[in-house]
Design a protein around this motif. Structure first.
Motif, PDB file in Angstrom:
ATOM      1  N   ASP A 269       0.820  -1.213   0.000  1.00 37.66           N
ATOM      2  CA  ASP A 269       0.000   0.000   0.000  1.00 37.66           C
ATOM      3  C   ASP A 269       0.855   1.265   0.000  1.00 37.66           C
ATOM      4  O   ASP A 269       0.564   2.234   0.695  1.00 37.66           O
ATOM      5  CB  ASP A 269      -0.967   0.005   1.191  1.00 37.66           C
ATOM      6  CG  ASP A 269      -2.101   1.017   1.014  1.00 37.66           C
ATOM      7  OD1 ASP A 269      -2.433   1.324  -0.151  1.00 37.66           O
ATOM      8  OD2 ASP A 269      -2.637   1.517   2.021  1.00 37.66           O
ATOM      9  N   VAL A 270       1.910   1.228  -0.776  1.00 33.19           N
ATOM     10  CA  VAL A 270       2.740   2.415  -1.017  1.00 33.19           C
ATOM     11  C   VAL A 270       2.894   2.544  -2.529  1.00 33.19           C
ATOM     12  O   VAL A 270       2.932   1.541  -3.243  1.00 33.19           O
ATOM     13  CB  VAL A 270       4.119   2.309  -0.334  1.00 33.19           C
ATOM     14  CG1 VAL A 270       3.960   2.384   1.177  1.00 33.19           C
ATOM     15  CG2 VAL A 270       4.843   1.029  -0.726  1.00 33.19           C
ATOM     16  N   TYR A 271       2.988   3.786  -3.016  1.00 37.95           N
ATOM     17  CA  TYR A 271       2.941   3.985  -4.461  1.00 37.95           C
ATOM     18  C   TYR A 271       3.975   5.016  -4.906  1.00 37.95           C
ATOM     19  O   TYR A 271       4.210   6.015  -4.230  1.00 37.95           O
ATOM     20  CB  TYR A 271       1.535   4.425  -4.879  1.00 37.95           C
ATOM     21  CG  TYR A 271       0.494   3.403  -4.492  1.00 37.95           C
ATOM     22  CD1 TYR A 271       0.203   2.327  -5.321  1.00 37.95           C
ATOM     23  CD2 TYR A 271      -0.162   3.502  -3.262  1.00 37.95           C
ATOM     24  CE1 TYR A 271      -0.730   1.374  -4.948  1.00 37.95           C
ATOM     25  CE2 TYR A 271      -1.093   2.540  -2.875  1.00 37.95           C
ATOM     26  CZ  TYR A 271      -1.369   1.484  -3.722  1.00 37.95           C
ATOM     27  OH  TYR A 271      -2.278   0.530  -3.344  1.00 37.95           O
ATOM     28  N   LEU A 272       4.542   4.743  -6.064  1.00 40.62           N
ATOM     29  CA  LEU A 272       5.551   5.616  -6.635  1.00 40.62           C
ATOM     30  C   LEU A 272       4.909   6.520  -7.685  1.00 40.62           C
ATOM     31  O   LEU A 272       4.091   6.071  -8.492  1.00 40.62           O
ATOM     32  CB  LEU A 272       6.648   4.778  -7.289  1.00 40.62           C
ATOM     33  CG  LEU A 272       7.933   5.494  -7.695  1.00 40.62           C
ATOM     34  CD1 LEU A 272       8.655   6.046  -6.460  1.00 40.62           C
ATOM     35  CD2 LEU A 272       8.853   4.545  -8.452  1.00 40.62           C
ATOM     36  N   ILE A 273       5.280   7.798  -7.656  1.00 44.19           N
ATOM     37  CA  ILE A 273       4.720   8.778  -8.591  1.00 44.19           C
ATOM     38  C   ILE A 273       5.862   9.550  -9.242  1.00 44.19           C
ATOM     39  O   ILE A 273       6.760  10.039  -8.558  1.00 44.19           O
ATOM     40  CB  ILE A 273       3.791   9.770  -7.873  1.00 44.19           C
ATOM     41  CG1 ILE A 273       2.663   9.027  -7.144  1.00 44.19           C
ATOM     42  CG2 ILE A 273       3.192  10.765  -8.862  1.00 44.19           C
ATOM     43  CD1 ILE A 273       1.812   9.925  -6.265  1.00 44.19           C
ATOM     44  N   ALA A 274       5.830   9.629 -10.550  1.00 42.15           N
ATOM     45  CA  ALA A 274       6.769  10.485 -11.281  1.00 42.15           C
ATOM     46  C   ALA A 274       6.139  11.860 -11.441  1.00 42.15           C
ATOM     47  O   ALA A 274       4.933  11.959 -11.724  1.00 42.15           O
ATOM     48  CB  ALA A 274       7.087   9.891 -12.640  1.00 42.15           C
ATOM     49  N   VAL A 275       6.912  12.898 -11.233  1.00 43.01           N
ATOM     50  CA  VAL A 275       6.374  14.262 -11.326  1.00 43.01           C
ATOM     51  C   VAL A 275       7.260  15.152 -12.192  1.00 43.01           C
ATOM     52  O   VAL A 275       8.473  14.962 -12.278  1.00 43.01           O
ATOM     53  CB  VAL A 275       6.209  14.916  -9.931  1.00 43.01           C
ATOM     54  CG1 VAL A 275       5.141  14.208  -9.116  1.00 43.01           C
ATOM     55  CG2 VAL A 275       7.538  14.932  -9.186  1.00 43.01           C
ATOM     56  N   LYS A 276       6.587  16.094 -12.819  1.00 47.48           N
ATOM     57  CA  LYS A 276       7.255  17.175 -13.556  1.00 47.48           C
ATOM     58  C   LYS A 276       6.721  18.461 -12.958  1.00 47.48           C
ATOM     59  O   LYS A 276       5.529  18.757 -13.065  1.00 47.48           O
ATOM     60  CB  LYS A 276       6.928  17.088 -15.047  1.00 47.48           C
ATOM     61  CG  LYS A 276       7.448  18.262 -15.870  1.00 47.48           C
ATOM     62  CD  LYS A 276       6.971  18.153 -17.319  1.00 47.48           C
ATOM     63  CE  LYS A 276       7.418  19.354 -18.150  1.00 47.48           C
ATOM     64  NZ  LYS A 276       6.907  19.269 -19.551  1.00 47.48           N
ATOM     65  N   ILE A 277       7.583  19.221 -12.291  1.00 47.44           N
ATOM     66  CA  ILE A 277       7.142  20.413 -11.574  1.00 47.44           C
ATOM     67  C   ILE A 277       7.712  21.656 -12.253  1.00 47.44           C
ATOM     68  O   ILE A 277       8.926  21.800 -12.395  1.00 47.44           O
ATOM     69  CB  ILE A 277       7.589  20.368 -10.100  1.00 47.44           C
ATOM     70  CG1 ILE A 277       7.076  19.091  -9.426  1.00 47.44           C
ATOM     71  CG2 ILE A 277       7.088  21.595  -9.357  1.00 47.44           C
ATOM     72  CD1 ILE A 277       7.573  18.896  -8.020  1.00 47.44           C
ATOM     73  N   THR A 278       6.816  22.521 -12.667  1.00 46.52           N
ATOM     74  CA  THR A 278       7.217  23.783 -13.286  1.00 46.52           C
ATOM     75  C   THR A 278       6.925  24.927 -12.327  1.00 46.52           C
ATOM     76  O   THR A 278       5.770  25.145 -11.943  1.00 46.52           O
ATOM     77  CB  THR A 278       6.467  24.003 -14.610  1.00 46.52           C
ATOM     78  OG1 THR A 278       6.729  22.905 -15.488  1.00 46.52           O
ATOM     79  CG2 THR A 278       6.927  25.294 -15.286  1.00 46.52           C
ATOM     80  N   ASN A 279       7.960  25.630 -11.948  1.00 46.00           N
ATOM     81  CA  ASN A 279       7.825  26.737 -11.000  1.00 46.00           C
ATOM     82  C   ASN A 279       7.694  28.045 -11.782  1.00 46.00           C
ATOM     83  O   ASN A 279       8.689  28.600 -12.264  1.00 46.00           O
ATOM     84  CB  ASN A 279       9.038  26.774 -10.069  1.00 46.00           C
ATOM     85  CG  ASN A 279       8.944  27.883  -9.041  1.00 46.00           C
ATOM     86  OD1 ASN A 279       7.916  28.568  -8.932  1.00 46.00           O
ATOM     87  ND2 ASN A 279      10.014  28.076  -8.282  1.00 46.00           N
ATOM     88  N   ASN A 280       6.479  28.532 -11.913  1.00 48.35           N
ATOM     89  CA  ASN A 280       6.235  29.788 -12.620  1.00 48.35           C
ATOM     90  C   ASN A 280       6.193  30.989 -11.678  1.00 48.35           C
ATOM     91  O   ASN A 280       5.880  32.106 -12.106  1.00 48.35           O
ATOM     92  CB  ASN A 280       4.900  29.706 -13.383  1.00 48.35           C
ATOM     93  CG  ASN A 280       4.947  28.673 -14.492  1.00 48.35           C
ATOM     94  OD1 ASN A 280       5.913  28.601 -15.237  1.00 48.35           O
ATOM     95  ND2 ASN A 280       3.907  27.853 -14.597  1.00 48.35           N
ATOM     96  N   SER A 281       6.485  30.745 -10.408  1.00 44.13           N
ATOM     97  CA  SER A 281       6.451  31.840  -9.441  1.00 44.13           C
ATOM     98  C   SER A 281       7.789  32.574  -9.436  1.00 44.13           C
ATOM     99  O   SER A 281       8.733  32.213 -10.153  1.00 44.13           O
ATOM    100  CB  SER A 281       6.159  31.296  -8.038  1.00 44.13           C
ATOM    101  OG  SER A 281       7.284  30.608  -7.521  1.00 44.13           O
ATOM    102  N   SER A 282       7.867  33.584  -8.587  1.00 43.13           N
ATOM    103  CA  SER A 282       9.099  34.368  -8.477  1.00 43.13           C
ATOM    104  C   SER A 282       9.952  33.923  -7.287  1.00 43.13           C
ATOM    105  O   SER A 282      10.939  34.570  -6.950  1.00 43.13           O
ATOM    106  CB  SER A 282       8.762  35.854  -8.332  1.00 43.13           C
ATOM    107  OG  SER A 282       7.916  36.064  -7.198  1.00 43.13           O
TER     108      SER A 282
END
Length: 212
Positions: free
Chosen positions: A67-80
């Motif tokens: 009951d554990v899961y792996l997630i691939a992420v793509k994070i785009t930081n558009n903040s300052s």
């Protein structure tokens, strides 16, 4: 002479079946930066694209049973401002907040156990017996009983072959998790980062990422 041929063919089928069903799972690299992400969440300041169901074979089975899961992420930081996933983002499955776990904890829960391969040493005493006879004019002229100690080959081959395969796959698995740990990575303004996170207690593969 037909009987020994049939027995040899039958034994070959058994051996091949054992090899197929008992083999340790190989590890197929995820390489987050190469994925075609299908799901998105976030807002104008932080966009998170993600993908689940990344593992296969025994790793995928261990993922479900633990009951554990792996997630691939793509994070785009558009903040300052720079952001850190662990400090600035929360994950929700429906209305419930999802708990992230360290990737080394995920690895411990989902790695293959190489020592289980040693159970195949119990096949070492296995022998294959054959019987043949020749006839002349309807009379049996000779009989032969033979046995082949196939277990001394099959047992160690399956045991140590799978032991090595499981250890090799685990090594690749652990290395990719370590190289792609994004939980505490700094993501600079106007930058995109790829990585892996691990979570537990999710009720749905559809997730929402919200900024703190």
């Amino acid at each position: 002479m037909l009987m020994p041929k049939l027995l040899k063919a039958f034994s070959s089928v058994i051996i091949v079946s054992l090899l197929i069903t008992s083999c340790a799972s190989g590890y197929h690299a995820i390489s987050p930066s190469t994925l075609n992400f299908q799901s998105k969440s976030g807002d104008s300041s932080i966009l998170v694209e993600y993908q689940t169901n990344l593992l296969s074979g025994k790793y995928a089975k261990r993922e479900i049973t633990s009951d554990v899961y792996l997630i691939a992420v793509k994070i785009t930081n558009n903040s300052s401002h720079e952001i850190i996933f662990k400090n600035n983002l929360k994950i929700f499955s429906g209305e419930k907040e999802v708990t992230t776990i360290p990737l080394n904890t995920f690895y411990s829960a989902t790695q293959q156990n190489p020592d289980k391969s040693l159970k195949f040493l119990f096949l070492t005493p296995l022998n294959l017996y054959t019987f043949s006879q020749t006839t002349d004019g309807g009379q049996v002229t000779s009989k032969k009983n033979r046995f082949y100690p196939i277990g001394v080959i099959i047992g160690p081959a399956l045991a140590f072959g799978n032991l090595g395969a499981a250890k090799g796959a685990n090594k690749k698995f652990k290395k990719e998790l370590e190289q792609n740990d994004i939980l505490e990575r700094i993501i600079l303004p106007e930058h995109t980062e790829y990585g892996l996170i691990a979570v537990k207690d999710i009720s749905s593969p559809s997730l929402t990422f919200k900024r703190n």
